[in-house]
Scaffold this motif. Structure first.
Motif, PDB file in Angstrom:
ATOM      1  N   TYR A 253       0.971  -1.097   0.220  1.00 27.41           N
ATOM      2  CA  TYR A 253       0.058  -0.021  -0.133  1.00 27.41           C
ATOM      3  C   TYR A 253       0.997   1.209   0.050  1.00 27.41           C
ATOM      4  O   TYR A 253       2.022   1.177   0.556  1.00 27.41           O
TER       5      TYR A 253
ATOM      6  N   THR B 225       0.903   3.476   2.063  1.00 25.67           N
ATOM      7  CA  THR B 225       1.239   4.047   3.357  1.00 25.67           C
ATOM      8  C   THR B 225       2.038   2.692   4.011  1.00 25.67           C
ATOM      9  O   THR B 225       2.491   3.282   5.228  1.00 25.67           O
TER      10      THR B 225
ATOM     11  N   ASN C 246       2.343  -1.133   9.710  1.00 22.42           N
ATOM     12  CA  ASN C 246       1.851  -0.951   8.045  1.00 22.42           C
ATOM     13  C   ASN C 246       0.098  -0.908   8.383  1.00 22.42           C
ATOM     14  O   ASN C 246      -0.275   0.016   7.686  1.00 22.42           O
TER      15      ASN C 246
ATOM     16  N   TYR D  56      -2.005   2.507   7.633  1.00 26.80           N
ATOM     17  CA  TYR D  56      -2.986   2.380   6.603  1.00 26.80           C
ATOM     18  C   TYR D  56      -4.294   3.133   7.262  1.00 26.80           C
ATOM     19  O   TYR D  56      -4.974   3.954   6.890  1.00 26.80           O
ATOM     20  N   GLN D  57      -4.637   2.729   8.562  1.00 33.11           N
ATOM     21  CA  GLN D  57      -5.870   2.986   9.415  1.00 33.11           C
ATOM     22  C   GLN D  57      -5.881   4.615   9.585  1.00 33.11           C
ATOM     23  O   GLN D  57      -6.573   5.398   9.372  1.00 33.11           O
ATOM     24  N   SER D  58      -4.328   5.129   9.873  1.00 37.49           N
ATOM     25  CA  SER D  58      -4.449   6.492  10.259  1.00 37.49           C
ATOM     26  C   SER D  58      -4.396   7.384   8.908  1.00 37.49           C
ATOM     27  O   SER D  58      -5.052   8.474   9.150  1.00 37.49           O
ATOM     28  N   ARG D  59      -3.944   6.990   7.727  1.00 38.69           N
ATOM     29  CA  ARG D  59      -3.802   7.588   6.766  1.00 38.69           C
ATOM     30  C   ARG D  59      -5.428   7.729   5.967  1.00 38.69           C
ATOM     31  O   ARG D  59      -5.715   8.663   5.691  1.00 38.69           O
ATOM     32  N   THR D  60      -5.931   6.631   5.806  1.00 36.59           N
ATOM     33  CA  THR D  60      -7.292   6.510   5.107  1.00 36.59           C
ATOM     34  C   THR D  60      -8.288   6.791   6.065  1.00 36.59           C
ATOM     35  O   THR D  60      -9.423   7.439   5.600  1.00 36.59           O
ATOM     36  N   GLY D  61      -8.115   6.828   7.390  1.00 38.03           N
ATOM     37  CA  GLY D  61      -9.396   7.159   8.354  1.00 38.03           C
ATOM     38  C   GLY D  61     -10.527   6.035   8.371  1.00 38.03           C
ATOM     39  O   GLY D  61     -11.421   6.300   8.902  1.00 38.03           O
ATOM     40  N   CYS D  62     -10.107   4.773   7.984  1.00 39.99           N
ATOM     41  CA  CYS D  62     -11.302   3.835   7.832  1.00 39.99           C
ATOM     42  C   CYS D  62     -11.423   3.344   9.200  1.00 39.99           C
ATOM     43  O   CYS D  62     -10.976   3.607  10.113  1.00 39.99           O
TER      44      CYS D  62
ATOM     45  N   LEU E 185     -10.544  -2.639   8.020  1.00 40.95           N
ATOM     46  CA  LEU E 185      -8.960  -2.648   7.519  1.00 40.95           C
ATOM     47  C   LEU E 185      -8.971  -3.764   6.475  1.00 40.95           C
ATOM     48  O   LEU E 185      -9.694  -5.073   6.656  1.00 40.95           O
TER      49      LEU E 185
END
Length: 156
Positions: free
Chosen positions: A7, A9, A47, A51-57, A62
């Motif tokens: 990804y 991220t 990682n 990913y969670q921090s950058r996308t805010g999902c 996840l």
């Protein structure tokens, strides 16, 4: 875990080499009560956090090729509680600053202030009025909604 497509991220090898000793030391200082070493590589945990921090999902959303949310959330909460996340953040911040030819620690900090309307009848000498402020607002130093606090050292 099988090989997966990276990804945007994901950690670079350089950044992973920088933070891996911190995470390895944390793992050594926090052994599992049952002696279980875990099924997931720590790099994949980081990682997933990135990913969670950058996308805010949402945690439950996840991607399936990253570790499950229960494992990721375990490390997230543990690292937030004991400050490991801040240590990693500082290491990465130092690296970025040094690559830019700057000192690892900032030597100057600028904080913004918040302006609010003064109550009627309050003497102007006690309001901290900003002379350049033409809207009739008063300045309340030190009041910010969200800020990063930086340790500032004197410049010699």
């Amino acid at each position: 875990m099988s090989e997966r497509k990276p990804y945007a991220t994901d950690l670079s090898d350089e950044r992973w080499a920088l933070i891996e000793p911190v995470i390895t030391a944390w793992k050594a200082a926090h052994p599992s009560v049952s002696g279980h070493q875990g099924n997931y590589q720590m790099r994949e945990i980081v990682n997933a956090l990135l990913y969670q921090s950058r996308t805010g999902c949402q945690w439950s959303l996840l991607p399936h090729d990253l570790p499950p949310r229960s494992a990721v959330m375990y490390y997230y909460t543990a690292w937030r509680k004991d400050g490991t996340d801040q240590a990693i953040h500082d290491l990465l911040r130092f690296q970025v600053r040094e690559k830019q030819g700057r000192l690892a620690d900032p030597s100057l900090v600028v904080l913004d202030t918040q302006s609010v309307r003064a109550a009627a009848g309050v003497p102007a000498t006690t309001t901290g009025r900003d002379a350049a402020n033409y809207l009739g607002l008063d300045v309340m130093p030190g009041r910010v909604d969200q800020c990063w606090l930086w340790v500032v050292r004197p410049v010699n």
